[in-house]
Enzyme design. Structure first.
Site, short mmCIF file in Angstrom:
data_model
loop_
_atom_site.label_atom_id
_atom_site.label_comp_id
_atom_site.label_asym_id
_atom_site.label_seq_id
_atom_site.Cartn_x
_atom_site.Cartn_y
_atom_site.Cartn_z
N TYR A 188 88.63 37.42 21.21
CA TYR A 188 87.83 38.65 21.18
C TYR A 188 87.67 39.23 22.58
O TYR A 188 87.72 40.44 22.76
CB TYR A 188 86.46 38.35 20.57
CG TYR A 188 85.49 39.50 20.65
CD1 TYR A 188 85.62 40.62 19.81
CD2 TYR A 188 84.45 39.50 21.57
CE1 TYR A 188 84.74 41.69 19.89
CE2 TYR A 188 83.56 40.57 21.66
CZ TYR A 188 83.71 41.65 20.82
OH TYR A 188 82.84 42.71 20.91
N GLU A 189 87.51 38.35 23.57
CA GLU A 189 87.32 38.80 24.95
C GLU A 189 88.65 39.05 25.67
O GLU A 189 88.67 39.29 26.87
CB GLU A 189 86.48 37.78 25.72
CG GLU A 189 85.05 37.75 25.22
CD GLU A 189 84.15 36.79 25.98
OE1 GLU A 189 84.67 35.95 26.75
OE2 GLU A 189 82.93 36.90 25.81
N GLU B 246 76.50 29.66 28.21
CA GLU B 246 77.92 29.85 28.51
C GLU B 246 78.60 30.67 27.42
O GLU B 246 79.36 31.58 27.70
CB GLU B 246 78.61 28.49 28.66
CG GLU B 246 80.09 28.56 28.95
CD GLU B 246 80.41 29.19 30.31
OE1 GLU B 246 81.55 29.67 30.46
OE2 GLU B 246 79.56 29.20 31.21
N VAL C 187 79.24 34.54 17.03
CA VAL C 187 79.02 34.58 15.59
C VAL C 187 80.28 35.18 14.97
O VAL C 187 80.78 36.20 15.45
CB VAL C 187 77.77 35.41 15.22
CG1 VAL C 187 77.63 35.54 13.71
CG2 VAL C 187 76.51 34.79 15.83
N GLY D 193 71.52 37.97 11.52
CA GLY D 193 70.44 37.34 12.26
C GLY D 193 70.80 36.04 12.95
O GLY D 193 69.94 35.41 13.59
N TYR E 101 71.67 42.48 23.10
CA TYR E 101 70.86 41.75 24.08
C TYR E 101 69.69 42.61 24.58
O TYR E 101 68.56 42.13 24.72
CB TYR E 101 71.71 41.30 25.26
CG TYR E 101 72.81 40.33 24.90
CD1 TYR E 101 72.62 39.34 23.95
CD2 TYR E 101 74.04 40.39 25.52
CE1 TYR E 101 73.62 38.43 23.62
CE2 TYR E 101 75.06 39.50 25.20
CZ TYR E 101 74.85 38.53 24.25
OH TYR E 101 75.85 37.65 23.93
#
Length: 156
Positions: free
Chosen positions: A23-24, A82, A86, A94, A130
């Site tokens: 994903y990153e 770190e 999900v 949630g 966040y």
């Protein structure tokens, strides 16, 4: 919904680490093996800790992996998160908030004064999540990292 990871969770944690790296856009950098994770989390001297988020049927759908840091300014430990991940099909349920809530609970119970993590600048969905919880970016700090050849040169 949230529980401490066990040794039997290593394969699923390993897979989710790889999913997060993909994903990153850094899958080629995700070189950790299941054995390395097992040693870090459950070896003779654990250096990291993990929690598992489960869905209603008990299926793992997310995880957090963290370790202790220390603030010389505050004089107490904190938690450095770190990884928080999900699975896409479970997002919005949630689980991410529950994982962060558990880490915040640990901080409060143990007298730790910081819960910190890094997020990629382009990851706007995570940044919005966040910030919705009250987290704020530390814009005045820039993270530096030594790895691979540069680390080897300096450490030689």
């Amino acid at each position: 919904m949230i529980r401490n990871a066990t040794t039997s969770d290593i394969p699923v944690i390993h897979q989710m680490v790889r999913d997060l790296a993909e994903y990153e856009k850094c899958l080629d950098e995700a070189r950790a093996t299941e054995e390395q994770l097992r040693e870090a989390l459950f070896g003779e001297h654990p250096a990291a800790f993990a929690h598992i988020a489960q869905d209603g049927s008990g299926e793992p759908v997310g995880f957090s992996l963290w370790f202790l840091n220390f603030s010389t300014w505050r004089g107490v430990h904190g938690i450095y998160l770190e990884d928080l991940y999900v699975r896409p099909e479970a997002r919005g349920g949630g689980h991410g908030k529950a994982l962060l809530t558990e880490l915040a609970r640990i901080c409060v119970a143990r007298g730790y004064e910081r819960l910190e993590w890094s997020v990629l600048n382009w990851n706007t969905p995570s940044i919005a999540f966040y910030e919705s919880l009250g987290a704020r970016p530390q814009d005045e700090w820039t993270v530096y990292r030594l790895t691979d050849e540069a680390l080897g040169r300096l450490g030689a």
